[in-house]
Design a protein around this motif. Structure first.
Motif, mmCIF file in Angstrom:
data_model
loop_
_atom_site.group_PDB
_atom_site.id
_atom_site.type_symbol
_atom_site.label_atom_id
_atom_site.label_comp_id
_atom_site.label_asym_id
_atom_site.label_seq_id
_atom_site.Cartn_x
_atom_site.Cartn_y
_atom_site.Cartn_z
ATOM 1 N N SER A 36 0.840 -1.202 0.000
ATOM 2 C CA SER A 36 0.000 0.000 0.000
ATOM 3 C C SER A 36 0.875 1.252 0.000
ATOM 4 O O SER A 36 2.090 1.184 0.270
ATOM 5 N N ALA A 37 0.277 2.386 -0.261
ATOM 6 C CA ALA A 37 1.021 3.654 -0.250
ATOM 7 C C ALA A 37 1.623 3.894 1.136
ATOM 8 O O ALA A 37 2.773 4.310 1.264
ATOM 9 N N LYS A 38 0.845 3.603 2.169
ATOM 10 C CA LYS A 38 1.334 3.800 3.546
ATOM 11 C C LYS A 38 2.523 2.878 3.850
ATOM 12 O O LYS A 38 3.507 3.291 4.472
ATOM 13 N N GLU A 39 2.421 1.644 3.407
ATOM 14 C CA GLU A 39 3.519 0.697 3.626
ATOM 15 C C GLU A 39 4.767 1.137 2.859
ATOM 16 O O GLU A 39 5.896 0.971 3.334
ATOM 17 N N THR A 40 4.560 1.712 1.682
ATOM 18 C CA THR A 40 5.686 2.195 0.871
ATOM 19 C C THR A 40 6.443 3.287 1.623
ATOM 20 O O THR A 40 7.682 3.304 1.636
ATOM 21 N N GLU A 41 5.710 4.179 2.248
ATOM 22 C CA GLU A 41 6.349 5.260 3.021
ATOM 23 C C GLU A 41 7.170 4.678 4.181
ATOM 24 O O GLU A 41 8.284 5.116 4.451
ATOM 25 N N ALA A 42 6.606 3.696 4.866
ATOM 26 C CA ALA A 42 7.322 3.074 5.992
ATOM 27 C C ALA A 42 8.596 2.383 5.513
ATOM 28 O O ALA A 42 9.633 2.420 6.186
ATOM 29 N N ILE A 43 8.529 1.774 4.347
ATOM 30 C CA ILE A 43 9.705 1.091 3.783
ATOM 31 C C ILE A 43 10.799 2.120 3.466
ATOM 32 O O ILE A 43 11.979 1.914 3.770
ATOM 33 N N ALA A 44 10.394 3.234 2.875
ATOM 34 C CA ALA A 44 11.372 4.284 2.530
ATOM 35 C C ALA A 44 12.060 4.812 3.792
ATOM 36 O O ALA A 44 13.283 4.973 3.819
ATOM 37 N N VAL A 45 11.282 5.032 4.836
ATOM 38 C CA VAL A 45 11.856 5.521 6.100
ATOM 39 C C VAL A 45 12.818 4.476 6.659
ATOM 40 O O VAL A 45 13.937 4.778 7.074
ATOM 41 N N HIS A 46 12.391 3.222 6.645
ATOM 42 C CA HIS A 46 13.228 2.139 7.186
ATOM 43 C C HIS A 46 14.556 2.026 6.432
ATOM 44 O O HIS A 46 15.607 1.822 7.044
ATOM 45 N N LEU A 47 14.504 2.159 5.113
ATOM 46 C CA LEU A 47 15.724 2.030 4.305
ATOM 47 C C LEU A 47 16.547 3.318 4.298
ATOM 48 O O LEU A 47 17.706 3.315 3.868
ATOM 49 N N GLY A 48 15.918 4.411 4.728
ATOM 50 C CA GLY A 48 16.608 5.695 4.705
ATOM 51 C C GLY A 48 16.820 6.192 3.288
ATOM 52 O O GLY A 48 17.803 6.871 2.991
ATOM 53 N N GLU A 49 15.887 5.849 2.401
ATOM 54 C CA GLU A 49 15.992 6.253 0.999
ATOM 55 C C GLU A 49 14.790 7.125 0.643
ATOM 56 O O GLU A 49 13.708 6.968 1.223
ATOM 57 N N PRO A 50 14.947 8.035 -0.328
ATOM 58 C CA PRO A 50 13.798 8.840 -0.733
ATOM 59 C C PRO A 50 12.672 7.950 -1.271
ATOM 60 O O PRO A 50 12.926 6.922 -1.912
ATOM 61 N N LEU A 51 11.433 8.361 -0.988
ATOM 62 C CA LEU A 51 10.270 7.578 -1.424
ATOM 63 C C LEU A 51 10.301 7.324 -2.929
ATOM 64 O O LEU A 51 10.047 6.211 -3.386
ATOM 65 N N SER A 52 10.617 8.358 -3.704
ATOM 66 C CA SER A 52 10.611 8.219 -5.168
ATOM 67 C C SER A 52 11.617 7.162 -5.621
ATOM 68 O O SER A 52 11.357 6.401 -6.557
ATOM 69 N N ARG A 53 12.733 7.080 -4.928
ATOM 70 C CA ARG A 53 13.756 6.103 -5.313
ATOM 71 C C ARG A 53 13.311 4.682 -4.969
ATOM 72 O O ARG A 53 13.545 3.733 -5.727
ATOM 73 N N VAL A 54 12.663 4.538 -3.819
ATOM 74 C CA VAL A 54 12.155 3.216 -3.420
ATOM 75 C C VAL A 54 11.121 2.738 -4.434
ATOM 76 O O VAL A 54 11.152 1.579 -4.880
ATOM 77 N N ILE A 55 10.231 3.641 -4.820
ATOM 78 C CA ILE A 55 9.186 3.263 -5.781
ATOM 79 C C ILE A 55 9.811 2.870 -7.117
ATOM 80 O O ILE A 55 9.492 1.823 -7.688
ATOM 81 N N GLU A 56 10.745 3.682 -7.584
ATOM 82 C CA GLU A 56 11.359 3.433 -8.889
ATOM 83 C C GLU A 56 12.183 2.143 -8.892
ATOM 84 O O GLU A 56 12.163 1.373 -9.848
ATOM 85 N N THR A 57 12.887 1.897 -7.804
ATOM 86 C CA THR A 57 13.815 0.760 -7.758
ATOM 87 C C THR A 57 13.123 -0.566 -7.473
ATOM 88 O O THR A 57 13.422 -1.578 -8.109
ATOM 89 N N TYR A 58 12.202 -0.540 -6.532
ATOM 90 C CA TYR A 58 11.679 -1.817 -6.012
ATOM 91 C C TYR A 58 10.228 -2.129 -6.368
ATOM 92 O O TYR A 58 9.790 -3.261 -6.186
ATOM 93 N N LEU A 59 9.476 -1.116 -6.812
ATOM 94 C CA LEU A 59 8.028 -1.330 -6.942
ATOM 95 C C LEU A 59 7.524 -1.055 -8.355
ATOM 96 O O LEU A 59 8.195 -0.395 -9.147
ATOM 97 N N THR A 60 6.340 -1.547 -8.603
ATOM 98 C CA THR A 60 5.652 -1.230 -9.849
ATOM 99 C C THR A 60 4.177 -1.043 -9.499
ATOM 100 O O THR A 60 3.685 -1.628 -8.521
ATOM 101 N N VAL A 61 3.478 -0.222 -10.260
ATOM 102 C CA VAL A 61 2.077 0.085 -9.940
ATOM 103 C C VAL A 61 1.226 -1.179 -10.047
ATOM 104 O O VAL A 61 1.371 -1.966 -10.988
ATOM 105 N N TRP A 62 0.357 -1.338 -9.060
ATOM 106 C CA TRP A 62 -0.540 -2.512 -9.038
ATOM 107 C C TRP A 62 -1.825 -2.122 -8.323
ATOM 108 O O TRP A 62 -1.786 -1.684 -7.175
ATOM 109 N N GLU A 63 -2.947 -2.263 -9.007
ATOM 110 C CA GLU A 63 -4.252 -1.896 -8.457
ATOM 111 C C GLU A 63 -4.178 -0.485 -7.848
ATOM 112 O O GLU A 63 -3.731 0.433 -8.508
ATOM 113 N N ASP A 64 -4.579 -0.301 -6.574
ATOM 114 C CA ASP A 64 -4.560 1.050 -6.016
ATOM 115 C C ASP A 64 -3.290 1.327 -5.210
ATOM 116 O O ASP A 64 -3.223 2.273 -4.426
ATOM 117 N N GLY A 65 -2.267 0.503 -5.419
ATOM 118 C CA GLY A 65 -0.990 0.712 -4.727
ATOM 119 C C GLY A 65 0.149 0.235 -5.608
ATOM 120 O O GLY A 65 0.226 0.605 -6.777
#
Ligand code: SF4
Length: 139
Positions: A36-65
């Motif tokens: 989810s979007a909320k989980e994505t934010e928590a992951i970015a904080v945990h990794l200490g990486e910018p949210l945009s970088r986490v999304i670009e590197t590790y994720l792809t759009v799926w349904e509403d998240g």
């Protein structure tokens, strides 16, 4: 959920499970892990990486998240020497193996038990605990 609580299940007496962090469920056959979007934010904080970088590197759009990208061999991209996001792992990972698809029959549960060495020992999950996790996992 109250009505479901009243029904008998093969796990009425509870199940023991503690994740051994072996990675068997995070590698191998391809699968979809929703984030989810909320989980994505928590992951970015945990990794200490910018949210945009986490999304670009590790994720792809799926349904509403999002969903987690996988390596060519099916490995979750967050799995290196163990899970790199374990404390903030998505609900789908946090609730494994107590998924509807695994609990819908005892035969299916026995099959999952062969794949997951964490099942059968460790933390005790009551029927109520299991039903709560099961409903947490359903999107
Ligand atoms: S297969 Fe079971 S013990 Fe291994 S990482 Fe997955 S949940 Fe944990």
């Amino acid at each position: 959920m109250n009505q479901l609580d009243q029904r008998p299940y093969f796990f009425d007496a509870g199940i023991r499970f503690t994740c051994r962090r072996c990675g068997a469920c995070c590698t191998g056959a391809p699968g979809i892990v929703r984030v989810s979007a909320k989980e994505t934010e928590a992951i970015a904080v945990h990794l200490g990486e910018p949210l945009s970088r986490v999304i670009e590197t590790y994720l792809t759009v799926w349904e509403d998240g999002y969903r987690i990208k996988e390596a060519d061999d099916g490995r979750c991209l967050f799995f290196g020497d163990g899970c790199r996001i374990y404390p903030v792992r998505p609900t789908q990972c946090r609730t494994f193996p107590f998924w509807f698809r695994n609990l819908r029959s005892e035969a299916r549960w026995k099959a999952i038990q062969k794949e997951c060495p964490g099942i059968g020992s460790g933390q005790f999950y009551s029927k109520a605990d299991i039903l709560t996790l099961l409903f947490d996992e359903i999107p």
